[in-house]
Design a protein around this motif. Structure first.
Motif, PDB file in Angstrom:
ATOM      1  N   MET A 434      77.980 149.176  79.730  1.00 37.65           N
ATOM      2  CA  MET A 434      78.628 148.024  80.347  1.00 37.65           C
ATOM      3  C   MET A 434      77.771 147.411  81.448  1.00 37.65           C
ATOM      4  O   MET A 434      77.939 146.247  81.804  1.00 37.65           O
ATOM      5  N   ASP A 435      76.828 148.195  81.993  1.00 37.11           N
ATOM      6  CA  ASP A 435      75.995 147.688  83.088  1.00 37.11           C
ATOM      7  C   ASP A 435      74.829 146.842  82.585  1.00 37.11           C
ATOM      8  O   ASP A 435      73.960 146.450  83.362  1.00 37.11           O
ATOM      9  N   GLU A 436      74.795 146.581  81.258  1.00 39.66           N
ATOM     10  CA  GLU A 436      73.782 145.738  80.632  1.00 39.66           C
ATOM     11  C   GLU A 436      72.356 146.146  80.977  1.00 39.66           C
ATOM     12  O   GLU A 436      71.558 145.358  81.480  1.00 39.66           O
ATOM     13  N   PRO A 437      71.968 147.397  80.694  1.00 36.59           N
ATOM     14  CA  PRO A 437      70.586 147.811  80.928  1.00 36.59           C
ATOM     15  C   PRO A 437      69.661 147.213  79.872  1.00 36.59           C
ATOM     16  O   PRO A 437      70.097 146.813  78.801  1.00 36.59           O
ATOM     17  N   ASN A 438      68.368 147.161  80.195  1.00 32.86           N
ATOM     18  CA  ASN A 438      67.391 146.786  79.168  1.00 32.86           C
ATOM     19  C   ASN A 438      66.461 147.952  78.815  1.00 32.86           C
ATOM     20  O   ASN A 438      65.610 147.833  77.945  1.00 32.86           O
ATOM     21  N   VAL A 439      66.621 149.068  79.523  1.00 29.68           N
ATOM     22  CA  VAL A 439      65.938 150.321  79.182  1.00 29.68           C
ATOM     23  C   VAL A 439      66.989 151.426  79.210  1.00 29.68           C
ATOM     24  O   VAL A 439      67.757 151.531  80.164  1.00 29.68           O
ATOM     25  N   LEU A 440      67.006 152.240  78.158  1.00 28.39           N
ATOM     26  CA  LEU A 440      68.053 153.247  78.016  1.00 28.39           C
ATOM     27  C   LEU A 440      67.418 154.606  77.746  1.00 28.39           C
ATOM     28  O   LEU A 440      66.649 154.763  76.803  1.00 28.39           O
ATOM     29  N   PHE A 441      67.723 155.582  78.615  1.00 27.80           N
ATOM     30  CA  PHE A 441      67.318 156.970  78.405  1.00 27.80           C
ATOM     31  C   PHE A 441      68.558 157.768  78.021  1.00 27.80           C
ATOM     32  O   PHE A 441      69.541 157.781  78.776  1.00 27.80           O
ATOM     33  N   LEU A 442      68.528 158.434  76.878  1.00 29.92           N
ATOM     34  CA  LEU A 442      69.669 159.227  76.417  1.00 29.92           C
ATOM     35  C   LEU A 442      69.225 160.680  76.253  1.00 29.92           C
ATOM     36  O   LEU A 442      68.412 160.991  75.377  1.00 29.92           O
ATOM     37  N   ASP A 443      69.736 161.565  77.088  1.00 38.14           N
ATOM     38  CA  ASP A 443      69.403 162.985  77.032  1.00 38.14           C
ATOM     39  C   ASP A 443      70.568 163.734  76.394  1.00 38.14           C
ATOM     40  O   ASP A 443      71.620 163.891  76.998  1.00 38.14           O
ATOM     41  N   GLU A 444      70.388 164.160  75.158  1.00 40.87           N
ATOM     42  CA  GLU A 444      71.422 164.822  74.354  1.00 40.87           C
ATOM     43  C   GLU A 444      72.723 163.996  74.310  1.00 40.87           C
ATOM     44  O   GLU A 444      73.791 164.475  74.695  1.00 40.87           O
ATOM     45  N   PRO A 445      72.640 162.759  73.828  1.00 43.25           N
ATOM     46  CA  PRO A 445      73.837 161.895  73.824  1.00 43.25           C
ATOM     47  C   PRO A 445      74.893 162.348  72.829  1.00 43.25           C
ATOM     48  O   PRO A 445      76.047 161.933  72.939  1.00 43.25           O
ATOM     49  N   THR A 446      74.529 163.178  71.840  1.00 39.70           N
ATOM     50  CA  THR A 446      75.488 163.543  70.795  1.00 39.70           C
ATOM     51  C   THR A 446      76.384 164.705  71.191  1.00 39.70           C
ATOM     52  O   THR A 446      77.304 165.051  70.447  1.00 39.70           O
ATOM     53  N   ASN A 447      76.118 165.336  72.351  1.00 41.74           N
ATOM     54  CA  ASN A 447      76.961 166.451  72.785  1.00 41.74           C
ATOM     55  C   ASN A 447      78.425 166.020  72.841  1.00 41.74           C
ATOM     56  O   ASN A 447      78.767 165.018  73.479  1.00 41.74           O
ATOM     57  N   ASP A 448      79.285 166.771  72.209  1.00 38.27           N
ATOM     58  CA  ASP A 448      80.746 166.589  72.258  1.00 38.27           C
ATOM     59  C   ASP A 448      81.241 165.337  71.552  1.00 38.27           C
ATOM     60  O   ASP A 448      82.421 164.993  71.674  1.00 38.27           O
ATOM     61  N   LEU A 449      80.363 164.610  70.835  1.00 36.87           N
ATOM     62  CA  LEU A 449      80.818 163.408  70.136  1.00 36.87           C
ATOM     63  C   LEU A 449      81.065 163.736  68.664  1.00 36.87           C
ATOM     64  O   LEU A 449      80.263 164.411  68.027  1.00 36.87           O
ATOM     65  N   ASP A 450      82.182 163.231  68.116  1.00 40.02           N
ATOM     66  CA  ASP A 450      82.454 163.451  66.700  1.00 40.02           C
ATOM     67  C   ASP A 450      81.654 162.457  65.858  1.00 40.02           C
ATOM     68  O   ASP A 450      81.034 161.521  66.372  1.00 40.02           O
ATOM     69  N   ILE A 451      81.667 162.677  64.551  1.00 41.76           N
ATOM     70  CA  ILE A 451      80.825 161.884  63.657  1.00 41.76           C
ATOM     71  C   ILE A 451      81.203 160.408  63.695  1.00 41.76           C
ATOM     72  O   ILE A 451      80.332 159.529  63.704  1.00 41.76           O
ATOM     73  N   GLU A 452      82.481 160.106  63.743  1.00 42.28           N
ATOM     74  CA  GLU A 452      82.895 158.701  63.740  1.00 42.28           C
ATOM     75  C   GLU A 452      82.409 157.989  64.992  1.00 42.28           C
ATOM     76  O   GLU A 452      81.931 156.850  64.939  1.00 42.28           O
ATOM     77  N   THR A 453      82.493 158.674  66.146  1.00 46.17           N
ATOM     78  CA  THR A 453      81.992 158.072  67.384  1.00 46.17           C
ATOM     79  C   THR A 453      80.478 157.917  67.327  1.00 46.17           C
ATOM     80  O   THR A 453      79.927 156.924  67.814  1.00 46.17           O
ATOM     81  N   LEU A 454      79.785 158.887  66.723  1.00 46.79           N
ATOM     82  CA  LEU A 454      78.334 158.782  66.581  1.00 46.79           C
ATOM     83  C   LEU A 454      77.944 157.574  65.746  1.00 46.79           C
ATOM     84  O   LEU A 454      76.998 156.844  66.086  1.00 46.79           O
ATOM     85  N   THR A 455      78.656 157.327  64.644  1.00 47.48           N
ATOM     86  CA  THR A 455      78.320 156.156  63.818  1.00 47.48           C
ATOM     87  C   THR A 455      78.593 154.863  64.573  1.00 47.48           C
ATOM     88  O   THR A 455      77.868 153.880  64.419  1.00 47.48           O
ATOM     89  N   GLN A 456      79.644 154.858  65.414  1.00 46.40           N
ATOM     90  CA  GLN A 456      79.922 153.669  66.222  1.00 46.40           C
ATOM     91  C   GLN A 456      78.822 153.442  67.247  1.00 46.40           C
ATOM     92  O   GLN A 456      78.388 152.302  67.477  1.00 46.40           O
TER      93      GLN A 456
END
Length: 618
Positions: A434-456
């Motif tokens: 929501m903060d409209e970044p133009n550079v994104l660092f994701l460190d283990e973003p899939t932790n605790d996310l289900d498959i449907e949320t991952l596809t979204q």
């Protein structure tokens, strides 16, 4: 005929006023390898706990075959904290007995990196109590796999495993004779291991033949026929189908669900990303400089993790970072983030990180940021921004993006304090976007996310115009969201891997063999020899020699030049293909375009060969 091991007949389970399972009837037979998928909270764990008789059903009946040998890995282990690893895993077996068992040796090496458990202070004699949750998880998994079972039930077995550990576990389970029921969000793992799928949705369980890729095709066909799912869910399925068919054609080995009806769903779906358009938009938002690392040394306390690193993160780059635990992936991201957040004032132990003036960084760390538990979900998002620009004319309100991330209208008014760990993770990621970044660092973003949320999330990132760096043990997510993979191999170097994670695993296997072979050099020496530096200005060895450093510096410049030229060739080839389609009836024009394509293909082959020569230090 395969023997039936477990039967569920009209099983029901209610929590409060919500029916997690409603009249579910299923069976598990010898040789079955079943993957269980579904949204968080829909009852996957409850289903397998009832199947294993760890939890009673409210209605119906669960029947086990007589004498069934059942092994279960739950999300919370029951290890004795006062016991040693040896006692829990090996039991009373003498050293010569277990060391002479090839299967036990394979399990210990695959899960711990060696028979002496090199990551544990006292090896097999380490007391379990002080160990971390990830270490305890590996011990519980080793204990389960060493035993003989007719049926293994695993709940999130890939948690706390790195890419190598997950690949080893998949190979091990494929060769076991035990039947398997496995709950996991790791889609690559499901494709490698499972031959059937159970999809838990709103109290019911839908069965599918094949692994995850086949399941996606079959589910799309079922939803097309039934036409009951809402349009946004249908669109996500169609987009993932396009990815599976076009982005990873060898992912599935079971073509029976590649039916014409499913293919019709994606006949008009464009590729997951328009890379050229995104790159153009990223350049306009970021300019030419994002982050330039010059002769950087990254440390964690006194430990040096990366030495003399020269690397460039450019506008629109989508990078996946792989590496052994402790190699410095998170430390590298933190050093870059510190420089960005401080406006370039906070620098690493040595060298310099230059940050572009227009960089607006968002960093999703492994720790879930604490939010006021009294805030409502929508309030927590709107405190950042009420609307967000997704690029290319797309805009979403906070409420719309909440729904995209699984927070429906009612859930948006839930207090943050009442959210589960996975829901808080989703909210944390949502606030960053929501903060409209133009550079994104994701460190283990899939932790605790289900498959449907991952596809979204993947769908959202497809059209996100910025620079992206992802650290993840989820191979599917890295392959789906990034264009290039770099690896930290534990020897102070950073290397680009043209063949991605497959090449990473091959290199790690070669290194493992080199360090375990009779008469092999010391691990540090073997690592330096096996992985000649690329993407940096200095060598891990020969610290006192100026000549190797100079050669490395020159090689690095040539590597970067080759990579830039390869990117331009890819862009030009895409333009030529489009022009050939546009002028298909103009044979003279097509012949000229084809000749240029052939020249570019030849140049690309030469450049890739030269790149590999430089990367291997030849």
């Amino acid at each position: 005929m395969a023997t039936n091991l477990v039967n569920l007949e009209a099983v029901g389970k209610v929590y409060g006023t919500r029916a997690l399972l409603d009249g579910v009837s299923l069976g598990v037979s010898e040789g079955d390898r079943i993957g269980v998928v579904g949204r968080n909270g829909d009852g996957k764990t409850t289903l397998v706990r009832i199947l294993a008789k760890l939890e009673p059903a409210d209605d119906g009946r669960v029947t086990h075959a007589g004498g069934l040998r059942l092994g279960v890995l739950t999300q919370h282990d029951s290890l004795d904290p006062a016991a040693t690893v040896r006692h829990e895993v090996i039991g009373d077996m003498a050293d010569h007995e277990w060391a002479g068992n090839a299967r036990i040796r394979d399990i210990l090496t695959g899960l711990f990196g060696g028979l002496d458990l090199p990551g544990f202070p006292q090896g097999l004699d380490t007391v379990i109590g002080p160990l971390s949750g990830g270490e305890r998880r590996r011990i519980a998994l080793a204990k389960l796999l060493i035993a003989e079972q007719d049926l293994i039930v695993l709940d999130e077995p890939t948690n706390h495993l790195d890419v190598e550990g997950i690949a080893w576990l998949a190979g091990h389970l494929r060769t076991r004779r035990s039947a398997l029921v496995c709950v996991t969000h790791d889609r690559w793992f499901l494709d490698q291991v499972c031959t059937r799928m159970w999809d838990v949705q709103r109290g019911t369980v839908h069965e599918y033949e094949g692994g995850y890729s086949d399941y996606v095709f079959a589910r799309a066909e079922r939803e097309r026929i039934a036409a009951t799912e809402e349009a946004k869910r249908q669109n996500l399925v169609r987009k993932e189908l396009a990815w599976l068919r076009r982005g990873a054609p060898a992912r599935t080995s079971k073509p029976r669900f590649r039916v014409e009806a499913a293919n019709e769903l994606i006949a008009d779906v464009p590729p997951p990303r328009d890379s050229a358009e995104l790159m153009k938009f990223a350049n306009s938002r970021l300019g030419r400089t994002v982050m330039d690392l010059e002769d950087v040394t990254v440390q964690a306390g006194p430990k040096v993790l990366l030495k003399h690193l020269t690397w460039q993160l450019g506008p629109g780059d989508r990078i996946g970072l792989a590496g052994v635990n402790g190699a410095g992936k998170t430390s590298l991201l933190r050093a870059m983030a510190d420089a960005a957040y401080s406006g370039g004032e906070k620098q690493p132990a040595a060298g310099r990180i230059k940050v572009g003036r227009t960089v607006r960084l968002a960093y999703l760390s492994q720790e879930v940021a604490e939010l006021d538990p009294a805030w409502r979900v929508l309030e927590a998002v709107e405190r950042v921004r009420s609307r967000v620009d997704l690029g290319k004319g797309r805009e979403m309100s906070a409420s719309q993006l909440c729904e995209r991330f699984g927070f429906g209208k009612e859930k948006q008014w839930t207090p943050v304090g009442d959210l589960s760990g996975g829901e808080r993770r989703r909210l944390q990621l949502l606030r960053l976007l929501m903060d409209e970044p133009n550079v994104l660092f994701l460190d283990e973003p899939t932790n605790d996310l289900d498959i449907e949320t991952l596809t979204q999330l993947e769908d959202l990132l497809d059209g996100w115009p910025g620079s992206l760096v992802v650290i993840s043990h989820d191979r599917y997510f890295i392959e789906r969201t990034t264009d290039r993979v770099y690896a930290l191999l534990g020897d102070g170097t950073l290397r680009m891997l043209p063949r991605g994670l497959d090449e990473y695993l091959e290199r790690r296997e070669r290194l493992r063999r080199a360090t375990t072979a009779p008469g092999a050099p010391a691990p540090g020496t073997a690592a330096a020899a096996a992985t000649a530096p690329a993407g940096q200005t200095g060598s891990a060895g020969s610290a006192g020699s100026a000549k190797p450093a100079a050669i490395s510096r020159a090689a690095q410049k040539e590597l970067q030049r080759i990579e830039r030229r390869l990117e331009r060739i890819e862009e030009r080839q895409a333009v030529l293909h489009a022009e050939m389609a546009e002028h298909a009836t103009d044979f003279g024009k097509v012949a000229g375009l084809d000749a240029e394509l052939r020249e570019l293909a030849g140049e690309r082959d030469e450049l890739e060969t030269r790149w590999l020569e430089l990367a291997d230090g030849d």
